[in-house]
Design a protein around this motif. Structure first.
Motif, PDB file in Angstrom:
ATOM      1  N   THR A 187       0.847  -1.187   0.000  1.00 21.51           N
ATOM      2  CA  THR A 187       0.000   0.000   0.000  1.00 21.51           C
ATOM      3  C   THR A 187       0.883   1.237   0.000  1.00 21.51           C
ATOM      4  O   THR A 187       1.785   1.365   0.819  1.00 21.51           O
ATOM      5  CB  THR A 187      -0.915   0.014   1.239  1.00 21.51           C
ATOM      6  OG1 THR A 187      -1.702  -1.180   1.238  1.00 21.51           O
ATOM      7  CG2 THR A 187      -1.827   1.220   1.209  1.00 21.51           C
ATOM      8  N   GLY A 223     -18.791   1.957   1.970  1.00 25.95           N
ATOM      9  CA  GLY A 223     -17.560   1.877   2.743  1.00 25.95           C
ATOM     10  C   GLY A 223     -17.234   3.123   3.540  1.00 25.95           C
ATOM     11  O   GLY A 223     -16.222   3.164   4.242  1.00 25.95           O
ATOM     12  N   GLY A 256     -11.849   3.396   5.998  1.00 30.74           N
ATOM     13  CA  GLY A 256     -10.549   2.748   6.141  1.00 30.74           C
ATOM     14  C   GLY A 256      -9.727   3.425   7.223  1.00 30.74           C
ATOM     15  O   GLY A 256     -10.178   3.596   8.363  1.00 30.74           O
ATOM     16  N   ARG A 288      -9.178  10.491  -2.901  1.00 28.56           N
ATOM     17  CA  ARG A 288      -9.228   9.315  -3.779  1.00 28.56           C
ATOM     18  C   ARG A 288      -8.378   9.525  -5.034  1.00 28.56           C
ATOM     19  O   ARG A 288      -7.680   8.612  -5.481  1.00 28.56           O
ATOM     20  CB  ARG A 288     -10.684   9.030  -4.162  1.00 28.56           C
ATOM     21  CG  ARG A 288     -11.506   8.416  -3.048  1.00 28.56           C
ATOM     22  CD  ARG A 288     -12.972   8.400  -3.386  1.00 28.56           C
ATOM     23  NE  ARG A 288     -13.747   7.604  -2.424  1.00 28.56           N
ATOM     24  CZ  ARG A 288     -15.068   7.663  -2.293  1.00 28.56           C
ATOM     25  NH1 ARG A 288     -15.768   8.496  -3.077  1.00 28.56           N
ATOM     26  NH2 ARG A 288     -15.690   6.910  -1.421  1.00 28.56           N
ATOM     27  N   ASN A 342      -4.739   9.208  -4.163  1.00 33.06           N
ATOM     28  CA  ASN A 342      -4.335   7.890  -3.664  1.00 33.06           C
ATOM     29  C   ASN A 342      -5.045   6.776  -4.435  1.00 33.06           C
ATOM     30  O   ASN A 342      -5.891   6.053  -3.896  1.00 33.06           O
ATOM     31  CB  ASN A 342      -4.657   7.768  -2.169  1.00 33.06           C
ATOM     32  CG  ASN A 342      -3.931   8.786  -1.315  1.00 33.06           C
ATOM     33  OD1 ASN A 342      -2.831   8.547  -0.844  1.00 33.06           O
ATOM     34  ND2 ASN A 342      -4.562   9.939  -1.119  1.00 33.06           N
ATOM     35  N   PRO A 343      -4.703   6.597  -5.719  1.00 31.92           N
ATOM     36  CA  PRO A 343      -5.420   5.620  -6.553  1.00 31.92           C
ATOM     37  C   PRO A 343      -5.233   4.170  -6.113  1.00 31.92           C
ATOM     38  O   PRO A 343      -6.055   3.329  -6.444  1.00 31.92           O
ATOM     39  CB  PRO A 343      -4.849   5.858  -7.947  1.00 31.92           C
ATOM     40  CG  PRO A 343      -3.489   6.458  -7.713  1.00 31.92           C
ATOM     41  CD  PRO A 343      -3.644   7.296  -6.475  1.00 31.92           C
ATOM     42  N   THR A 344      -4.150   3.867  -5.375  1.00 30.64           N
ATOM     43  CA  THR A 344      -3.924   2.487  -4.944  1.00 30.64           C
ATOM     44  C   THR A 344      -4.613   2.166  -3.624  1.00 30.64           C
ATOM     45  O   THR A 344      -4.582   1.014  -3.187  1.00 30.64           O
ATOM     46  CB  THR A 344      -2.422   2.210  -4.798  1.00 30.64           C
ATOM     47  OG1 THR A 344      -1.873   3.062  -3.772  1.00 30.64           O
ATOM     48  CG2 THR A 344      -1.680   2.469  -6.110  1.00 30.64           C
ATOM     49  N   ARG A 345      -5.246   3.138  -3.020  1.00 32.11           N
ATOM     50  CA  ARG A 345      -5.940   2.913  -1.745  1.00 32.11           C
ATOM     51  C   ARG A 345      -7.445   2.774  -1.988  1.00 32.11           C
ATOM     52  O   ARG A 345      -8.001   3.460  -2.849  1.00 32.11           O
ATOM     53  CB  ARG A 345      -5.677   4.061  -0.764  1.00 32.11           C
ATOM     54  CG  ARG A 345      -4.253   4.034  -0.214  1.00 32.11           C
ATOM     55  CD  ARG A 345      -3.957   5.264   0.635  1.00 32.11           C
ATOM     56  NE  ARG A 345      -2.758   5.027   1.426  1.00 32.11           N
ATOM     57  CZ  ARG A 345      -2.770   4.643   2.697  1.00 32.11           C
ATOM     58  NH1 ARG A 345      -3.903   4.461   3.318  1.00 32.11           N
ATOM     59  NH2 ARG A 345      -1.637   4.432   3.336  1.00 32.11           N
ATOM     60  N   SER A 346      -8.076   1.892  -1.244  1.00 23.41           N
ATOM     61  CA  SER A 346      -9.506   1.585  -1.464  1.00 23.41           C
ATOM     62  C   SER A 346     -10.396   2.540  -0.681  1.00 23.41           C
ATOM     63  O   SER A 346     -11.110   2.143   0.252  1.00 23.41           O
ATOM     64  CB  SER A 346      -9.795   0.142  -1.061  1.00 23.41           C
ATOM     65  OG  SER A 346      -9.408  -0.089   0.282  1.00 23.41           O
ATOM     66  N   TYR A 347     -10.355   3.806  -1.059  1.00 27.94           N
ATOM     67  CA  TYR A 347     -11.243   4.789  -0.425  1.00 27.94           C
ATOM     68  C   TYR A 347     -12.517   4.978  -1.253  1.00 27.94           C
ATOM     69  O   TYR A 347     -13.427   5.614  -0.849  1.00 27.94           O
ATOM     70  CB  TYR A 347     -10.534   6.148  -0.289  1.00 27.94           C
ATOM     71  CG  TYR A 347      -9.380   6.131   0.706  1.00 27.94           C
ATOM     72  CD1 TYR A 347      -9.423   5.340   1.844  1.00 27.94           C
ATOM     73  CD2 TYR A 347      -8.252   6.907   0.489  1.00 27.94           C
ATOM     74  CE1 TYR A 347      -8.376   5.330   2.746  1.00 27.94           C
ATOM     75  CE2 TYR A 347      -7.192   6.910   1.397  1.00 27.94           C
ATOM     76  CZ  TYR A 347      -7.262   6.124   2.516  1.00 27.94           C
ATOM     77  OH  TYR A 347      -6.221   6.123   3.400  1.00 27.94           O
TER      78      TYR A 347
END
Length: 221
Positions: free
Chosen positions: A65, A164, A187, A213, A216-221
């Protein structure tokens, strides 16, 4: 017995001896061949087949991450957008790289601010009017998130979870007008907006989350 008769008897005996010898030789040959076949068969049935061995491939690396990126205040909420949402006279008043604030109404918020490792605190308002709103963005650990959730619910915040994102909303009347507060927990991210109406605080929180978002494209927000 005359001589010719004796000769015929002797020749017959020799022929019988040759036939007997030929039959015996043939029998011995068949036995020898049978022995060879039996030996070969036994050898083929008793020899174990080689067992194929599998070679394990390289283990699949665990996904990593990327570190949380919190954009600057001008990206989280551009001034032109702040003017549209609040007042044409709105100005950008303060930018801090901390989640701490003097107006927190719950001690759990101070704990979240103290434990955050990356944060941003932004203030917009109309100078000399008393009208302003604040946006705070920070990372949050699981323990602080659970404690903050319990504290917000105990303080009368309304909560809903969708996509989420857990939203906490609170509205009250103060000496200078309406006070609205919105918290987002998604998260390891905490977003908090303190303003003058629920529509304002929710809109600012939504826009800040969109920017987070994007950053931070690699984070699941």
């Amino acid at each position: 017995m005359n001589g010719s008769g004796a000769m015929r008897i002797g020749m017959g005996a020799r022929r019988r001896a040759r036939v007997t010898a030929a039959v015996a030789s043939a029998a011995l040959l068949m036995l020898a061949l049978a022995g060879c076949v039996s030996s070969d068969t036994d050898s083929s049935t008793t020899t174990p087949s080689p067992t194929p061995t599998s070679t394990a491939g390289d283990p699949t690396p665990l996904p990593t991450t990327e570190p949380l990126i919190v954009p600057g205040c001008e990206n989280l909420l551009p001034l032109t957008t702040a003017k549209d949402l609040f007042s044409p006279s709105t100005e950008f008043l303060d930018d801090r790289d901390t989640a701490a604030a003097e107006y927190y109404d719950l001690p759990e918020l101070d704990t979240v601010a103290a434990n955050s490792t990356i944060s941003k605190n932004c203030i917009w308002g109309v100078p000399n009017s008393g009208g302003a709103f604040t946006l705070t963005v920070a990372d949050i650990n699981n323990t602080d998130a659970a404690n903050l959730t319990a504290a917000l619910l105990s303080a009368g915040y309304l909560s809903v979870t969708s996509g989420g994102v857990t939203t906490f909303e609170f509205t009250t009347e103060g000496d200078t007008g309406t006070i609205a507060r919105t918290h987002y927990l998604v998260g390891d991210l905490w977003i908090y907006v303190d303003g003058t109406s629920p529509s304002l605080t929710t809109e600012v929180a939504d826009r800040a989350l969109d920017e987070i978002r994007t950053a931070n494209p690699t984070r699941s927000y």
